[in-house]
Write a protein that holds these residues in place. Sequence first.
Motif, PDB file in Angstrom:
ATOM      1  N   LYS A  67      46.615  75.417  42.988  1.00 19.67           N
ATOM      2  CA  LYS A  67      46.585  74.054  43.522  1.00 19.67           C
ATOM      3  C   LYS A  67      45.676  73.926  44.745  1.00 19.67           C
ATOM      4  CE  LYS A  67      49.587  72.451  40.592  1.00 19.67           C
ATOM      5  NZ  LYS A  67      49.231  71.413  39.597  1.00 19.67           N
ATOM      6  N   ALA A  68      45.265  75.055  45.325  1.00 20.03           N
ATOM      7  CA  ALA A  68      44.410  75.030  46.522  1.00 20.03           C
ATOM      8  C   ALA A  68      42.943  74.965  46.122  1.00 20.03           C
ATOM      9  CB  ALA A  68      44.663  76.266  47.375  1.00 20.03           C
ATOM     10  N   ARG A  69      42.120  74.504  47.039  1.00 14.14           N
ATOM     11  CA  ARG A  69      40.683  74.443  46.797  1.00 14.14           C
ATOM     12  C   ARG A  69      40.076  75.839  46.920  1.00 14.14           C
ATOM     13  NH1 ARG A  69      38.751  69.356  46.701  1.00 14.14           N
ATOM     14  NH2 ARG A  69      36.634  70.064  47.127  1.00 14.14           N
ATOM     15  N   SER A  70      39.024  76.087  46.177  1.00 16.29           N
ATOM     16  CA  SER A  70      38.374  77.402  46.222  1.00 16.29           C
ATOM     17  C   SER A  70      37.842  77.724  47.611  1.00 16.29           C
ATOM     18  CB  SER A  70      37.231  77.452  45.203  1.00 16.29           C
ATOM     19  OG  SER A  70      37.734  77.368  43.883  1.00 16.29           O
ATOM     20  N   THR A  71      37.346  76.718  48.326  1.00 12.53           N
ATOM     21  CA  THR A  71      36.836  76.955  49.678  1.00 12.53           C
ATOM     22  C   THR A  71      37.958  77.387  50.622  1.00 12.53           C
ATOM     23  OG1 THR A  71      37.011  74.565  50.065  1.00 12.53           O
ATOM     24  CG2 THR A  71      34.836  75.435  49.491  1.00 12.53           C
ATOM     25  N   ALA A  72      39.176  76.869  50.394  1.00  7.12           N
ATOM     26  CA  ALA A  72      40.320  77.288  51.211  1.00  7.12           C
ATOM     27  C   ALA A  72      40.723  78.709  50.857  1.00  7.12           C
ATOM     28  CB  ALA A  72      41.493  76.335  51.007  1.00  7.12           C
ATOM     29  N   LEU A  73      40.632  79.067  49.585  1.00 11.38           N
ATOM     30  CA  LEU A  73      40.935  80.439  49.166  1.00 11.38           C
ATOM     31  C   LEU A  73      39.896  81.411  49.722  1.00 11.38           C
ATOM     32  CD1 LEU A  73      41.950  79.787  45.439  1.00 11.38           C
ATOM     33  CD2 LEU A  73      43.442  80.042  47.429  1.00 11.38           C
ATOM     34  N   ASP A  74      38.635  80.973  49.806  1.00  8.85           N
ATOM     35  CA  ASP A  74      37.598  81.790  50.452  1.00  8.85           C
ATOM     36  C   ASP A  74      38.022  82.154  51.865  1.00  8.85           C
ATOM     37  OD1 ASP A  74      35.680  81.847  48.403  1.00  8.85           O
ATOM     38  OD2 ASP A  74      34.785  79.960  49.037  1.00  8.85           O
ATOM     39  N   GLU A  75      38.504  81.161  52.589  1.00  4.88           N
ATOM     40  CA  GLU A  75      38.883  81.352  53.991  1.00  4.88           C
ATOM     41  C   GLU A  75      40.078  82.282  54.113  1.00  4.88           C
ATOM     42  OE1 GLU A  75      40.724  80.105  57.909  1.00  4.88           O
ATOM     43  OE2 GLU A  75      41.531  79.720  55.909  1.00  4.88           O
ATOM     44  N   VAL A  76      41.009  82.195  53.175  1.00  3.81           N
ATOM     45  CA  VAL A  76      42.154  83.101  53.158  1.00  3.81           C
ATOM     46  C   VAL A  76      41.671  84.544  53.048  1.00  3.81           C
ATOM     47  CG1 VAL A  76      44.120  83.867  51.757  1.00  3.81           C
ATOM     48  CG2 VAL A  76      43.806  81.436  52.238  1.00  3.81           C
ATOM     49  N   ILE A  77      40.735  84.788  52.151  1.00  4.85           N
ATOM     50  CA  ILE A  77      40.208  86.137  51.942  1.00  4.85           C
ATOM     51  C   ILE A  77      39.394  86.605  53.143  1.00  4.85           C
ATOM     52  CG2 ILE A  77      38.621  87.509  50.530  1.00  4.85           C
ATOM     53  CD1 ILE A  77      39.527  85.770  48.139  1.00  4.85           C
ATOM     54  N   GLU A  78      38.538  85.746  53.669  1.00  6.97           N
ATOM     55  CA  GLU A  78      37.668  86.115  54.793  1.00  6.97           C
ATOM     56  C   GLU A  78      38.461  86.467  56.040  1.00  6.97           C
ATOM     57  OE1 GLU A  78      35.232  82.682  55.111  1.00  6.97           O
ATOM     58  OE2 GLU A  78      34.080  83.124  53.288  1.00  6.97           O
ATOM     59  N   THR A  79      39.610  85.845  56.233  1.00  8.70           N
ATOM     60  CA  THR A  79      40.425  86.097  57.426  1.00  8.70           C
ATOM     61  C   THR A  79      41.489  87.166  57.199  1.00  8.70           C
ATOM     62  OG1 THR A  79      41.885  84.260  56.792  1.00  8.70           O
ATOM     63  CG2 THR A  79      40.103  83.766  58.349  1.00  8.70           C
ATOM     64  N   GLY A  80      41.531  87.731  55.992  1.00  6.78           N
ATOM     65  CA  GLY A  80      42.519  88.764  55.711  1.00  6.78           C
ATOM     66  C   GLY A  80      43.946  88.251  55.718  1.00  6.78           C
TER      67      GLY A  80
END
Length: 205
Positions: A67-80
């Motif tokens: 349900k989340a946007r891919s750009t938000a998931l990018d940020e989740v990964i980038e910030t660990g």
Amino acid sequence: MNNSILKALSPIFLLAILTGCESGEDVARKGGLIDGIVSNSLRQCDLQKNLPQEIPYEERLRTALGKARSTALDEVIETGTTICLDQRLSTLKTGFFDSNIRGVFYNNTRNPVVTLWDDGKDPEQAGIFSTSVTSYSGNAVDKLKDSRPEPVHNPLEEEQALENNIKLGAMHSCGKNCTTFKWKSKTAHSSIVEKNPAIMSPPLG
């Protein structure tokens, strides 16, 4: 949109329309992003095996993250950031004026953790007016970026920052007939924190 138009659209473009106007490219790569976040969650989080679960933890988490946007998931990964499902949130002790908490953000800079509301049930079987693991998961993840603290490098300051930067997510009024998801400090939800002190610690395995 009539059937002839639907048939003419590529599957990725059609999926983009149905998932909040994300680009076809973002939709196409979302599965890979979710794979990484889920893998981390399965290593780090309490998988709630002692609690009722209609469908597996992994399946519920994948559906929630979708349900989340891919750009938000990018940020989740980038910030660990680790994302955990949290059935504690579906059984919170609350008062009449307390908000319904849909997530907790333990947003220290070294090991940030986000929990998402969960009840262990299959969201596909939830009624129209029922809350499920997917009801607010997209909002919660999409709004994380604006709630992160400034980096802290001193260990003592970091410990203090974690204590001060725990945020609780809920729907709040944004005007007449308007509500929006917001991450607010624990002091804004002090009544809930007092009734449920255990949620001040993340559900890690």
